[in-house]
Design a protein around this motif. Structure first.
Motif, PDB file in Angstrom:
ATOM      1  N   PHE A 142       0.676  -1.142  -0.037  1.00 28.82           N
ATOM      2  CA  PHE A 142       0.024   0.080  -0.106  1.00 28.82           C
ATOM      3  C   PHE A 142       0.814   1.416   0.082  1.00 28.82           C
ATOM      4  CE2 PHE A 142      -2.819  -3.107   2.090  1.00 28.82           C
ATOM      5  CZ  PHE A 142      -4.043  -2.834   1.061  1.00 28.82           C
ATOM      6  N   HIS A 143       0.275   2.522  -0.533  1.00 31.68           N
ATOM      7  CA  HIS A 143       1.149   3.505  -0.525  1.00 31.68           C
ATOM      8  C   HIS A 143       0.341   4.684  -0.459  1.00 31.68           C
ATOM      9  CE1 HIS A 143      -0.207   3.136  -4.903  1.00 31.68           C
ATOM     10  NE2 HIS A 143      -0.456   4.576  -4.648  1.00 31.68           N
ATOM     11  N   GLY A 144       0.922   6.009  -0.538  1.00 33.12           N
ATOM     12  CA  GLY A 144      -0.185   7.089  -0.234  1.00 33.12           C
ATOM     13  C   GLY A 144      -0.227   7.535   1.204  1.00 33.12           C
ATOM     14  N   GLU A 145      -0.770   8.728   1.377  1.00 31.69           N
ATOM     15  CA  GLU A 145      -0.798   8.871   2.947  1.00 31.69           C
ATOM     16  C   GLU A 145      -1.813   8.203   3.833  1.00 31.69           C
ATOM     17  OE1 GLU A 145      -2.052  13.237   3.055  1.00 31.69           O
ATOM     18  OE2 GLU A 145       0.084  13.825   2.154  1.00 31.69           O
ATOM     19  N   VAL A 146      -1.699   7.690   4.971  1.00 29.53           N
ATOM     20  CA  VAL A 146      -2.479   7.460   6.097  1.00 29.53           C
ATOM     21  C   VAL A 146      -3.722   8.416   6.176  1.00 29.53           C
ATOM     22  CG1 VAL A 146      -2.976   6.664   8.509  1.00 29.53           C
ATOM     23  CG2 VAL A 146      -0.888   6.291   7.364  1.00 29.53           C
ATOM     24  N   PRO A 147      -4.932   7.835   5.592  1.00 27.73           N
ATOM     25  CA  PRO A 147      -6.005   9.121   5.331  1.00 27.73           C
ATOM     26  C   PRO A 147      -6.538   9.429   6.768  1.00 27.73           C
ATOM     27  CG  PRO A 147      -6.759   6.623   5.188  1.00 27.73           C
ATOM     28  CD  PRO A 147      -5.220   6.567   5.253  1.00 27.73           C
ATOM     29  N   ALA A 148      -7.000  10.543   6.756  1.00 24.40           N
ATOM     30  CA  ALA A 148      -7.669  11.385   7.603  1.00 24.40           C
ATOM     31  C   ALA A 148      -8.582  10.699   8.251  1.00 24.40           C
ATOM     32  CB  ALA A 148      -7.873  12.652   7.649  1.00 24.40           C
ATOM     33  N   TRP A 149      -9.404   9.959   7.465  1.00 26.61           N
ATOM     34  CA  TRP A 149     -10.733   9.559   7.946  1.00 26.61           C
ATOM     35  C   TRP A 149     -10.511   8.179   8.724  1.00 26.61           C
ATOM     36  CZ3 TRP A 149     -10.848   4.302   6.429  1.00 26.61           C
ATOM     37  CH2 TRP A 149     -10.239   4.153   5.597  1.00 26.61           C
ATOM     38  N   ILE A 190       1.879  11.956  10.387  1.00 27.51           N
ATOM     39  CA  ILE A 190       0.827  11.374  11.072  1.00 27.51           C
ATOM     40  C   ILE A 190      -0.573  12.119  11.240  1.00 27.51           C
ATOM     41  CG2 ILE A 190       0.332  10.315  13.635  1.00 27.51           C
ATOM     42  CD1 ILE A 190       3.393  10.112  13.822  1.00 27.51           C
ATOM     43  N   PRO A 191      -1.585  11.803  10.730  1.00 30.31           N
ATOM     44  CA  PRO A 191      -2.827  12.366  10.584  1.00 30.31           C
ATOM     45  C   PRO A 191      -3.096  12.766  12.211  1.00 30.31           C
ATOM     46  CG  PRO A 191      -3.383  10.187   9.849  1.00 30.31           C
ATOM     47  CD  PRO A 191      -2.043  10.182  10.376  1.00 30.31           C
ATOM     48  N   LEU A 214       7.108   5.128   5.371  1.00 30.55           N
ATOM     49  CA  LEU A 214       7.830   6.160   5.012  1.00 30.55           C
ATOM     50  C   LEU A 214       7.099   7.340   5.572  1.00 30.55           C
ATOM     51  CD1 LEU A 214       7.824   5.709   1.072  1.00 30.55           C
ATOM     52  CD2 LEU A 214       9.833   5.136   2.731  1.00 30.55           C
ATOM     53  N   ILE A 215       6.805   7.371   6.710  1.00 33.30           N
ATOM     54  CA  ILE A 215       6.006   8.351   7.558  1.00 33.30           C
ATOM     55  C   ILE A 215       7.168   9.338   8.013  1.00 33.30           C
ATOM     56  CG2 ILE A 215       4.491   8.965   9.587  1.00 33.30           C
ATOM     57  CD1 ILE A 215       3.301   7.212   7.327  1.00 33.30           C
TER      58      ILE A 215
END
Length: 279
Positions: free
Chosen positions: A132-139, A160-161, A179-180
């Protein structure tokens, strides 16, 4: 009038029971459709684990699927370590009674579909060891019942959201080896039920917030292999003196560092529950 009233009562009861039966069938049909949509975008199932996922049988009998015996809805989807390749179908968000979702140790890729925010009963979410990639979603911070969240060994990036710190029931947060970047916000101290915090192997920088000392249930913390001030190749500053407050801590890893400045606080000696040597 007595006979008429009895007849009306029986008729209404029959209609009510029929309605319940129709509703139950509709719900399990929704679950079935969601899983078949998920299967349809699986591009590789090398061991045929999903071979019995078909309309010819109840989804409650499918591999990896567990249903709640009381209401007959899908309760758990456990497909860990099956060698599956594909993406997460947004339709999984329709599994409204899902409590556990485990897709760990596979070859899933892409981003987390926002429709998963509909899983309001979810307690365990494991997407570790995938692509998985992309940002950790805020939702994800809206999954208020979440207790275990493992995203380790993926390629999640970004910061980190802040919404994560709304998960007041969270017990395990494992984001090792992604990659946070950015800092660990002081709001981490709001996760009062947190027992395990794993953020090792990322790109985090800055210091360790003192608020970590406000976590009364914390047992394990892993922050190594980042660019944190107290875990950099050339230590600067001091390790915060808050350890005496982490009364439940049983494992503390400070490995892979170059401690040539600062000192280890004396109050680490007050961690009477440590079961493993400080490494």
């Amino acid at each position: 009038m007595g006979e008429l009233a009895s007849f009306v009562f029986v008729l209404l009861l029959h209609c009510f029971m029929a309605s319940l039966a129709w509703s139950s069938e509709t719900n399990i049909t929704t679950d079935t459709s969601a899983l078949l949509a998920f299967k349809s975008i699986i591009t590789s199932d090398p061991y045929d684990f999903l071979a019995n996922w078909s309309v010819s049988s109840s989804p409650c009998n499918w591999v990896g699927v567990t249903c709640n015996t009381r209401h007959g809805r899908i309760h758990s989807l456990n497909l860990g370590d099956m060698g599956l390749t594909g993406m997460i179908s947004p339709k999984l968000g329709n599994l409204s009674f899902l409590v556990e979702l485990n897709l760990g140790d596979n070859n899933f890729h892409g981003e987390m579909p926002k429709e998963l925010v509909q899983l309001r009963r979810l307690k365990q979410l494991n997407l570790s060891f995938n692509e998985f990639h992309g940002e950790v979603p805020a939702w994800i911070g809206e999954l208020s019942t979440l207790q275990h969240l493992s995203l380790r060994n993926n390629s999640f990036s970004g910061f980190i959201p802040m919404s994560i710190f709304n998960l007041s029931r969270l017990e395990i947060l494992n984001w090792n080896f992604n990659l946070i970047e950015g800092t660990i916000p002081p709001e981490v101290g709001r996760l009062e039920n947190l027992e395990i915090l794993r953020l090792a192997g990322n790109k985090l920088s800055g210091g360790i917030p003192n608020e970590i000392g406000n976590l009364p249930q914390l047992q394990m913390i892993y922050l190594s292999n980042n660019q944190l001030l107290v875990f950099a190749n050339d230590l600067s500053g001091e390790i915060p003196s808050v350890w005496h407050q982490c009364k439940e801590l049983i494992d503390l890893s400070l490995s892979n560092n170059g401690f040539n400045k600062g000192y280890i606080p004396n109050d680490i000696g007050n961690l009477t529950n440590l079961q493993f040597p400080i490494s």
